[in-house]
Motif scaffolding. Structure first.
Motif, mmCIF file in Angstrom:
data_model
loop_
_atom_site.group_PDB
_atom_site.id
_atom_site.type_symbol
_atom_site.label_atom_id
_atom_site.label_comp_id
_atom_site.label_asym_id
_atom_site.label_seq_id
_atom_site.Cartn_x
_atom_site.Cartn_y
_atom_site.Cartn_z
ATOM 1 N N ARG A 76 0.665 -1.207 -0.013
ATOM 2 C CA ARG A 76 0.154 0.304 -0.102
ATOM 3 C C ARG A 76 0.976 0.823 -0.179
ATOM 4 N N THR A 77 2.052 1.044 0.712
ATOM 5 C CA THR A 77 2.796 2.613 0.829
ATOM 6 C C THR A 77 3.297 2.751 -0.566
ATOM 7 N N LEU A 79 2.900 1.525 -2.881
ATOM 8 C CA LEU A 79 1.134 1.943 -3.867
ATOM 9 C C LEU A 79 0.807 3.321 -4.515
ATOM 10 N N VAL A 80 1.452 3.919 -2.904
ATOM 11 C CA VAL A 80 0.715 5.114 -2.892
ATOM 12 C C VAL A 80 2.096 6.051 -3.324
ATOM 13 N N ALA A 81 3.339 6.091 -3.279
ATOM 14 C CA ALA A 81 4.707 6.472 -4.044
ATOM 15 C C ALA A 81 4.721 6.399 -5.042
ATOM 16 N N CYS A 82 4.413 5.478 -5.625
ATOM 17 C CA CYS A 82 4.618 5.187 -7.190
ATOM 18 C C CYS A 82 3.476 5.910 -7.574
ATOM 19 N N SER A 83 2.191 5.883 -7.026
ATOM 20 C CA SER A 83 1.096 6.611 -8.058
ATOM 21 C C SER A 83 1.460 8.369 -7.780
ATOM 22 N N VAL A 84 1.949 8.553 -6.866
ATOM 23 C CA VAL A 84 2.092 10.376 -7.030
ATOM 24 C C VAL A 84 3.163 10.292 -7.375
#
Length: 155
Positions: A76-77, A79-84
């Motif tokens: 999850r961490t 995923l958020v970082a790669c999306s940002v």
């Protein structure tokens, strides 16, 4: 006997996962060092560009930790970082080409990462694909009843 963290199929202890974590770690260090020098020596020349490079370094570091940690929380961490990261490289990349005056000096994400061989554009895509693969592996293990405990280095 329990497996060492990250050694199950698709983990980050070997193969593509290890390479991805290593590349993210190198980019976190490179972007962080670049931003630190720029902020310390030339902040008044292009503060937005240099702060964006610092933000990129933080995003790379968070992605590194999430990918290396594994497990649901790590995924999850990451995923958020790669999306940002992907949103940042697309937005900053486009703006840096459309309004050059707004970016008097390059950031890590300027021109879609041209200064870094376009790796900043490709890296979040690879990261998101890897995370999708990791989620598929974890779902398959859960369905088969062989899911390892959720912990460091686990899928």
């Amino acid at each position: 006997m329990p497996e060492p963290a990250g050694t199950e199929q698709g983990g980050t202890a070997a193969g593509p996962g290890r390479v991805l974590v290593a590349v993210y770690a190198v980019f976190a260090l490179a972007a962080g060092a670049r931003a630190a020098v720029q902020l310390a020596t030339r902040f008044d020349e292009a503060p937005v560009a240099y702060l964006l490079s610092a933000l990129a370094a933080v995003v790379y570091a968070v992605a590194t930790v999430g990918l290396a940690r594994g497990g649901r929380g790590g995924r999850r961490t990451a995923l958020v970082a790669c999306s940002v990261e992907l949103a940042g490289v697309l937005v900053v990349g486009a703006l840096s080409l459309l309004d050059r005056a707004a970016f008097p000096d390059e950031t890590v994400w300027s021109a879609f990462g041209r200064g870094y061989g376009f790796v900043p554009l490709v890296l979040p895509v690879l990261g998101l694909l890897w995370l999708r693969h990791q989620a598929d592996v974890a779902a398959g293990q859960e369905a088969a009843g062989t899911a390892p405990e959720d912990g460091p280095g686990r899928t």
